[in-house]
Design an enzyme around this catalytic site. Structure first.
Site, mmCIF file in Angstrom:
data_model
loop_
_atom_site.group_PDB
_atom_site.id
_atom_site.type_symbol
_atom_site.label_atom_id
_atom_site.label_comp_id
_atom_site.label_asym_id
_atom_site.label_seq_id
_atom_site.Cartn_x
_atom_site.Cartn_y
_atom_site.Cartn_z
ATOM 1 N N GLY A 63 2.305 2.166 10.641
ATOM 2 C CA GLY A 63 3.208 3.301 10.437
ATOM 3 C C GLY A 63 3.907 3.754 11.702
ATOM 4 O O GLY A 63 4.508 4.829 11.738
ATOM 5 N N ASN A 114 0.861 -1.185 0.000
ATOM 6 C CA ASN A 114 0.000 0.000 0.000
ATOM 7 C C ASN A 114 0.899 1.237 0.000
ATOM 8 O O ASN A 114 1.497 1.569 1.014
ATOM 9 C CB ASN A 114 -0.891 -0.034 1.253
ATOM 10 C CG ASN A 114 -1.670 1.245 1.439
ATOM 11 O OD1 ASN A 114 -1.818 2.042 0.502
ATOM 12 N ND2 ASN A 114 -2.179 1.466 2.645
ATOM 13 N N TRP A 115 0.945 1.901 -1.137
ATOM 14 C CA TRP A 115 1.853 3.060 -1.263
ATOM 15 C C TRP A 115 1.273 4.313 -0.623
ATOM 16 O O TRP A 115 1.943 5.339 -0.562
ATOM 17 C CB TRP A 115 2.152 3.338 -2.738
ATOM 18 C CG TRP A 115 2.896 2.245 -3.446
ATOM 19 C CD1 TRP A 115 3.324 1.054 -2.925
ATOM 20 C CD2 TRP A 115 3.310 2.244 -4.814
ATOM 21 N NE1 TRP A 115 3.981 0.315 -3.877
ATOM 22 C CE2 TRP A 115 3.973 1.025 -5.058
ATOM 23 C CE3 TRP A 115 3.172 3.150 -5.871
ATOM 24 C CZ2 TRP A 115 4.521 0.706 -6.300
ATOM 25 C CZ3 TRP A 115 3.704 2.825 -7.117
ATOM 26 C CH2 TRP A 115 4.374 1.614 -7.312
ATOM 27 N N GLU A 147 -6.938 4.468 7.805
ATOM 28 C CA GLU A 147 -6.736 5.887 7.497
ATOM 29 C C GLU A 147 -7.946 6.497 6.789
ATOM 30 O O GLU A 147 -7.984 7.712 6.569
ATOM 31 C CB GLU A 147 -5.437 6.053 6.676
ATOM 32 C CG GLU A 147 -4.213 5.802 7.553
ATOM 33 C CD GLU A 147 -2.951 5.390 6.821
ATOM 34 O OE1 GLU A 147 -2.855 5.588 5.612
ATOM 35 O OE2 GLU A 147 -2.043 4.858 7.494
ATOM 36 N N GLU A 149 -5.272 -5.272 10.579
ATOM 37 C CA GLU A 149 -4.293 -4.221 10.813
ATOM 38 C C GLU A 149 -4.610 -3.507 12.122
ATOM 39 O O GLU A 149 -5.463 -2.600 12.152
ATOM 40 C CB GLU A 149 -4.332 -3.199 9.676
ATOM 41 C CG GLU A 149 -4.025 -3.790 8.321
ATOM 42 C CD GLU A 149 -3.453 -2.736 7.378
ATOM 43 O OE1 GLU A 149 -2.338 -2.951 6.893
ATOM 44 O OE2 GLU A 149 -4.104 -1.705 7.151
ATOM 45 N N SER A 158 3.458 -2.276 10.285
ATOM 46 C CA SER A 158 4.907 -2.259 10.496
ATOM 47 C C SER A 158 5.575 -3.599 10.171
ATOM 48 O O SER A 158 6.519 -4.007 10.837
ATOM 49 C CB SER A 158 5.247 -1.807 11.919
ATOM 50 O OG SER A 158 4.766 -0.478 12.128
ATOM 51 N N GLY A 180 2.859 -1.139 4.256
ATOM 52 C CA GLY A 180 2.875 0.284 3.941
ATOM 53 C C GLY A 180 4.296 0.744 3.670
ATOM 54 O O GLY A 180 4.831 0.561 2.580
ATOM 55 N N GLY A 181 4.914 1.322 4.689
ATOM 56 C CA GLY A 181 6.244 1.937 4.540
ATOM 57 C C GLY A 181 7.253 1.084 3.791
ATOM 58 O O GLY A 181 7.952 1.573 2.894
HETATM 59 C C1 PEP Z 1 -0.710 -0.011 5.909
HETATM 60 O O1 PEP Z 1 -0.744 1.134 5.500
HETATM 61 O O2 PEP Z 1 -1.617 -0.776 5.601
HETATM 62 C C2 PEP Z 1 0.412 -0.426 6.760
HETATM 63 C C3 PEP Z 1 0.381 -1.625 7.293
HETATM 64 O O3 PEP Z 1 1.432 0.485 6.949
HETATM 65 P P1 PEP Z 1 2.879 0.199 7.628
HETATM 66 O O4 PEP Z 1 3.399 -1.081 7.038
HETATM 67 O O5 PEP Z 1 3.700 1.384 7.252
HETATM 68 O O6 PEP Z 1 2.644 0.074 9.093
#
Ligand code: PEP
Length: 266
Positions: free
Chosen positions: A188, A9-10, A97, A182, A228, A249-250
């Site tokens: 994040g 997920n960008w 989000e 999640e 994360s 995500g990141g």
């Molecule tokens: C996400 O945005 O779905 C996510 C899991 O972000 P991150 O990996 O940055 O925690």
């Protein structure tokens, strides 16, 4: 055996040239991946060029949201058919989000930029139905906040979100849905949920699917963990029986990190 699925997920990152550069790298490193399903989820603006760039590879493309109407006076919204037209096969629905904060008249825009966009379980459900009708695979995100975890309501929150997302969806369609567990406090933040606990809560999601549709559908449904996930913790998370992949995500913004997570899922 459920095939693992790793999706990146960008979020609101990557211009079109940056997106193309990232998928060119990914294509070179993982364009022929078959052991694990791989999906990138760019912002809307980069969807079409990314899908074009990934033609002929095994990497799928997803969008970050959709609206449930097919067309009309819905300024700013994106119809399911437009996503298909742009080359998407998947769509994220109900990411934390985008979920709303009911009862909060004025969100604190500095301290609480997450959860501003008014998504609810019923909009998630409408979006999941519209996505399925358009032939898109929904990746439905669920998860508890830190306050809910501290209050001991994690399982009730997650099973409630799962059941309400699935309301009125036939079993054959329900089996196509991917859930992403999640925990909001782990997104994040660098704060990862322990692998055993993540596996346990993914089991709660599966039990909710079983309650509605029976064991066969529950065994077929894929449930990702997200929050994360990084190259150094992916292997442990992805080796758990109820975790069928990751929503990243990141770490999906760097090809090498994303590819290391894909490798951990094999
Ligand atoms: C996400 O945005 O779905 C996510 C899991 O972000 P991150 O990996 O940055 O925690």
């Amino acid at each position: 055996m459920r095939k693992k699925i790793i999706a990146g997920n960008w979020k609101m990152n990557k211009t079109i040239p940056e997106a193309i550069a990232l998928v060119k790298e990914l294509k070179a490193l993982a364009g022929g991946e078959t052991a694990v399903d791989v999906v990138v989820v760019p912002p809307f603006t980069a969807l079409y060029p990314v899908a074009q760039e990934l033609k002929g590879t095994s990497i799928g493309v997803g969008a970050q949201n959709l609206f449930w109407k097919a067309s009309g006076a819905y300024t700013s919204q994106i119809a399911p058919g437009f996503l298909v037209d742009a080359g998407a096969q998947y769509v994220l629905i109900g990411h934390s989000e985008t979920r709303g904060r009911f009862g909060v008249a004025e969100p604190d825009f500095d301290d609480d930029v997450l959860r501003l966009f008014g998504e609810s379980d019923s909009t998630v459900n409408r979006k999941a139905k519209a996505a399925l009708a358009a032939g898109l695979i929904p990746i439905v995100c669920i998860g508890e906040t830190l306050a809910e975890r501290k209050a001991g309501t994690t399982d009730a929150v997650v099973s409630g979100q799962t059941e309400r997302a699935l309301a009125g969806i036939p079993a054959a369609d329900a089996a196509k849905i991917i859930f992403a567990y999640e925990p909001v406090w782990a997104i994040g933040t660098g704060e990862v949920c322990g692998a055993d606990e993540a596996d346990r809560v993914c089991g709660v999601v599966r039990a909710s699917v079983a309650k509605l549709f029976g064991a066969g559908t529950a065994e077929a449904v894929r449930i990702q963990y997200g929050g994360s996930m990084k190259p150094d913790n992916a292997k442990e998370l992805l080796s758990k029986p109820n975790i069928d992949g990751g929503l990243i995500g990141g770490a999906s913004l760097k090809a090498k990190d994303f590819v290391a997570i894909i490798a951990a899922g094999r």
